[in-house]
Motif scaffolding. Sequence first.
Motif, PDB file in Angstrom:
ATOM      1  N   ILE A  27       0.830  -1.208   0.000  1.00 10.96           N
ATOM      2  CA  ILE A  27       0.000   0.000   0.000  1.00 10.96           C
ATOM      3  C   ILE A  27       0.867   1.261   0.000  1.00 10.96           C
ATOM      4  N   GLU A  28       1.965   1.245   0.757  1.00  9.66           N
ATOM      5  CA  GLU A  28       2.863   2.406   0.800  1.00  9.66           C
ATOM      6  C   GLU A  28       3.579   2.590  -0.536  1.00  9.66           C
ATOM      7  N   TYR A  29       4.048   1.491  -1.101  1.00 11.65           N
ATOM      8  CA  TYR A  29       4.739   1.537  -2.381  1.00 11.65           C
ATOM      9  C   TYR A  29       3.816   2.108  -3.457  1.00 11.65           C
ATOM     10  N   PHE A  30       2.600   1.550  -3.554  1.00 12.50           N
ATOM     11  CA  PHE A  30       1.681   1.992  -4.587  1.00 12.50           C
ATOM     12  C   PHE A  30       1.176   3.412  -4.341  1.00 12.50           C
ATOM     13  N   ARG A  31       1.074   3.810  -3.096  1.00  3.98           N
ATOM     14  CA  ARG A  31       0.651   5.182  -2.797  1.00  3.98           C
ATOM     15  C   ARG A  31       1.648   6.177  -3.386  1.00  3.98           C
ATOM     16  N   GLU A  32       2.934   5.908  -3.186  1.00  2.00           N
ATOM     17  CA  GLU A  32       3.967   6.794  -3.749  1.00  2.00           C
ATOM     18  C   GLU A  32       3.911   6.810  -5.267  1.00  2.00           C
ATOM     19  N   LYS A  33       3.775   5.637  -5.869  1.00  2.00           N
ATOM     20  CA  LYS A  33       3.753   5.533  -7.329  1.00  2.00           C
ATOM     21  C   LYS A  33       2.512   6.199  -7.914  1.00  2.00           C
ATOM     22  N   ILE A  34       1.365   6.037  -7.264  1.00  2.00           N
ATOM     23  CA  ILE A  34       0.129   6.677  -7.729  1.00  2.00           C
ATOM     24  C   ILE A  34       0.270   8.190  -7.647  1.00  2.00           C
ATOM     25  N   GLU A  35       0.769   8.698  -6.517  1.00  2.00           N
ATOM     26  CA  GLU A  35       0.951  10.146  -6.355  1.00  2.00           C
ATOM     27  C   GLU A  35       1.874  10.703  -7.427  1.00  2.00           C
ATOM     28  N   GLU A  36       2.984   9.995  -7.713  1.00  2.78           N
ATOM     29  CA  GLU A  36       3.920  10.441  -8.748  1.00  2.78           C
ATOM     30  C   GLU A  36       3.253  10.481 -10.120  1.00  2.78           C
TER      31      GLU A  36
ATOM     32  N   HIS B  75       2.637  13.673 -12.368  1.00  2.00           N
ATOM     33  CA  HIS B  75       3.309  13.691 -13.662  1.00  2.00           C
ATOM     34  C   HIS B  75       2.321  13.906 -14.801  1.00  2.00           C
ATOM     35  N   GLN B  76       1.152  13.284 -14.718  1.00  2.00           N
ATOM     36  CA  GLN B  76       0.160  13.383 -15.790  1.00  2.00           C
ATOM     37  C   GLN B  76      -0.834  14.524 -15.586  1.00  2.00           C
ATOM     38  N   ARG B  77      -0.675  15.224 -14.482  1.00  2.00           N
ATOM     39  CA  ARG B  77      -1.546  16.363 -14.161  1.00  2.00           C
ATOM     40  C   ARG B  77      -3.019  15.971 -14.144  1.00  2.00           C
ATOM     41  N   VAL B  78      -3.286  14.854 -13.500  1.00  2.00           N
ATOM     42  CA  VAL B  78      -4.667  14.386 -13.346  1.00  2.00           C
ATOM     43  C   VAL B  78      -5.201  15.001 -12.054  1.00  2.00           C
ATOM     44  N   GLY B  79      -6.285  15.694 -12.129  1.00  2.00           N
ATOM     45  CA  GLY B  79      -6.894  16.293 -10.941  1.00  2.00           C
ATOM     46  C   GLY B  79      -7.635  15.224 -10.154  1.00  2.00           C
ATOM     47  N   ALA B  80      -6.907  14.480  -9.347  1.00  2.00           N
ATOM     48  CA  ALA B  80      -7.501  13.390  -8.567  1.00  2.00           C
ATOM     49  C   ALA B  80      -7.606  13.791  -7.103  1.00  2.00           C
ATOM     50  N   SER B  81      -8.705  13.407  -6.496  1.00  2.00           N
ATOM     51  CA  SER B  81      -8.866  13.657  -5.058  1.00  2.00           C
ATOM     52  C   SER B  81      -7.952  12.721  -4.272  1.00  2.00           C
ATOM     53  N   GLU B  82      -7.665  13.088  -3.026  1.00  2.37           N
ATOM     54  CA  GLU B  82      -6.876  12.214  -2.156  1.00  2.37           C
ATOM     55  C   GLU B  82      -7.576  10.875  -1.966  1.00  2.37           C
ATOM     56  N   THR B  83      -8.899  10.919  -1.887  1.00  5.54           N
ATOM     57  CA  THR B  83      -9.678   9.691  -1.720  1.00  5.54           C
ATOM     58  C   THR B  83      -9.481   8.775  -2.918  1.00  5.54           C
ATOM     59  N   ALA B  84      -9.503   9.330  -4.117  1.00  8.66           N
ATOM     60  CA  ALA B  84      -9.300   8.522  -5.321  1.00  8.66           C
ATOM     61  C   ALA B  84      -7.878   7.963  -5.368  1.00  8.66           C
ATOM     62  N   GLU B  85      -6.892   8.772  -5.002  1.00 11.23           N
ATOM     63  CA  GLU B  85      -5.509   8.292  -4.971  1.00 11.23           C
ATOM     64  C   GLU B  85      -5.361   7.139  -3.993  1.00 11.23           C
TER      65      GLU B  85
ATOM     66  N   VAL C 229       2.243   3.473 -13.490  1.00  9.13           N
ATOM     67  CA  VAL C 229       2.691   2.726 -12.305  1.00  9.13           C
ATOM     68  C   VAL C 229       3.197   1.351 -12.738  1.00  9.13           C
ATOM     69  N   SER C 230       2.487   0.709 -13.632  1.00 11.10           N
ATOM     70  CA  SER C 230       2.885  -0.601 -14.140  1.00 11.10           C
ATOM     71  C   SER C 230       4.254  -0.534 -14.806  1.00 11.10           C
ATOM     72  N   GLU C 231       4.450   0.470 -15.633  1.00 10.86           N
ATOM     73  CA  GLU C 231       5.727   0.631 -16.307  1.00 10.86           C
ATOM     74  C   GLU C 231       6.852   0.910 -15.316  1.00 10.86           C
ATOM     75  N   ALA C 232       6.578   1.722 -14.305  1.00 12.44           N
ATOM     76  CA  ALA C 232       7.585   2.038 -13.290  1.00 12.44           C
ATOM     77  C   ALA C 232       7.955   0.801 -12.480  1.00 12.44           C
ATOM     78  N   ALA C 233       6.990  -0.091 -12.294  1.00 12.14           N
ATOM     79  CA  ALA C 233       7.238  -1.306 -11.515  1.00 12.14           C
ATOM     80  C   ALA C 233       7.778  -2.431 -12.389  1.00 12.14           C
ATOM     81  N   CYS C 234       7.930  -2.146 -13.699  1.00 12.85           N
ATOM     82  CA  CYS C 234       8.423  -3.140 -14.658  1.00 12.85           C
ATOM     83  C   CYS C 234       7.524  -4.371 -14.690  1.00 12.85           C
ATOM     84  N   LEU C 235       6.221  -4.156 -14.556  1.00 10.12           N
ATOM     85  CA  LEU C 235       5.280  -5.268 -14.586  1.00 10.12           C
ATOM     86  C   LEU C 235       4.575  -5.379 -15.931  1.00 10.12           C
ATOM     87  N   ALA C 236       4.829  -4.470 -16.840  1.00 11.50           N
ATOM     88  CA  ALA C 236       4.229  -4.521 -18.170  1.00 11.50           C
ATOM     89  C   ALA C 236       5.315  -4.253 -19.191  1.00 11.50           C
TER      90      ALA C 236
END
Length: 191
Positions: free
Chosen positions: A8-17, A21-31, A144-151
């Motif tokens: 959860i901590e790992y993905f939280r950082e990656k989602i926030e980044e 980076h993509q300038r998506v106006g996402a709420s904290e709840t959505a993140e 996130v997938s690309e950053a984690a080298c999962l795709a």
Amino acid sequence: MLTDKKPIEYFREKIEEAVRHQRVGASETAEFYLSSLLAGFVDTDSAPTGPLALTYLKALESGRTEQERLLKQLGDMSLFTSGFFSDSLNRKLVDIDYYIAIGMSSYGSLAAMRRDGASGRTLSGLFSELAEKFKLFVDVLTEVSEAACLASSKDILRLYERWLRTGSRHAETLLRKAGIEPVEVSVKPVH
């Protein structure tokens, strides 16, 4: 993906980044929801059983509690699959557009069901945001997938095909970084 952090901590950082980076106006709840979604797929098997359309039909025919559970499961699975495995959906009977349509519809239905009460309105707002920004969140999960080298979306042709199919802003940005200007082409049948 070796890390000392909890998923959860790992993905939280990656989602926030990715959101930044993509300038998506996402709420904290959505993140947080997206981070939890990814962590949940690491920890458990959250996939619905059977074809998505049949699960969707079952949800629509179920009582409210089961309907909400199945719609959430469908939305989550569609978002995860679209973000992490879009390249593998290419040239399949069911492509990414299908997953996007099912996901948007599932989250939209959940939003409509949750409009009552204070906690319901909070969930309604979350599911509305997920439905409305579904394609943007697919791009976030792809990053996130690309950053984690999962795709394996490094192949320029696949990236270009993804951009043609989905209009993904993220794919367009990556193509431009690779020195390719994305242009829609129309292929006319040969007679």
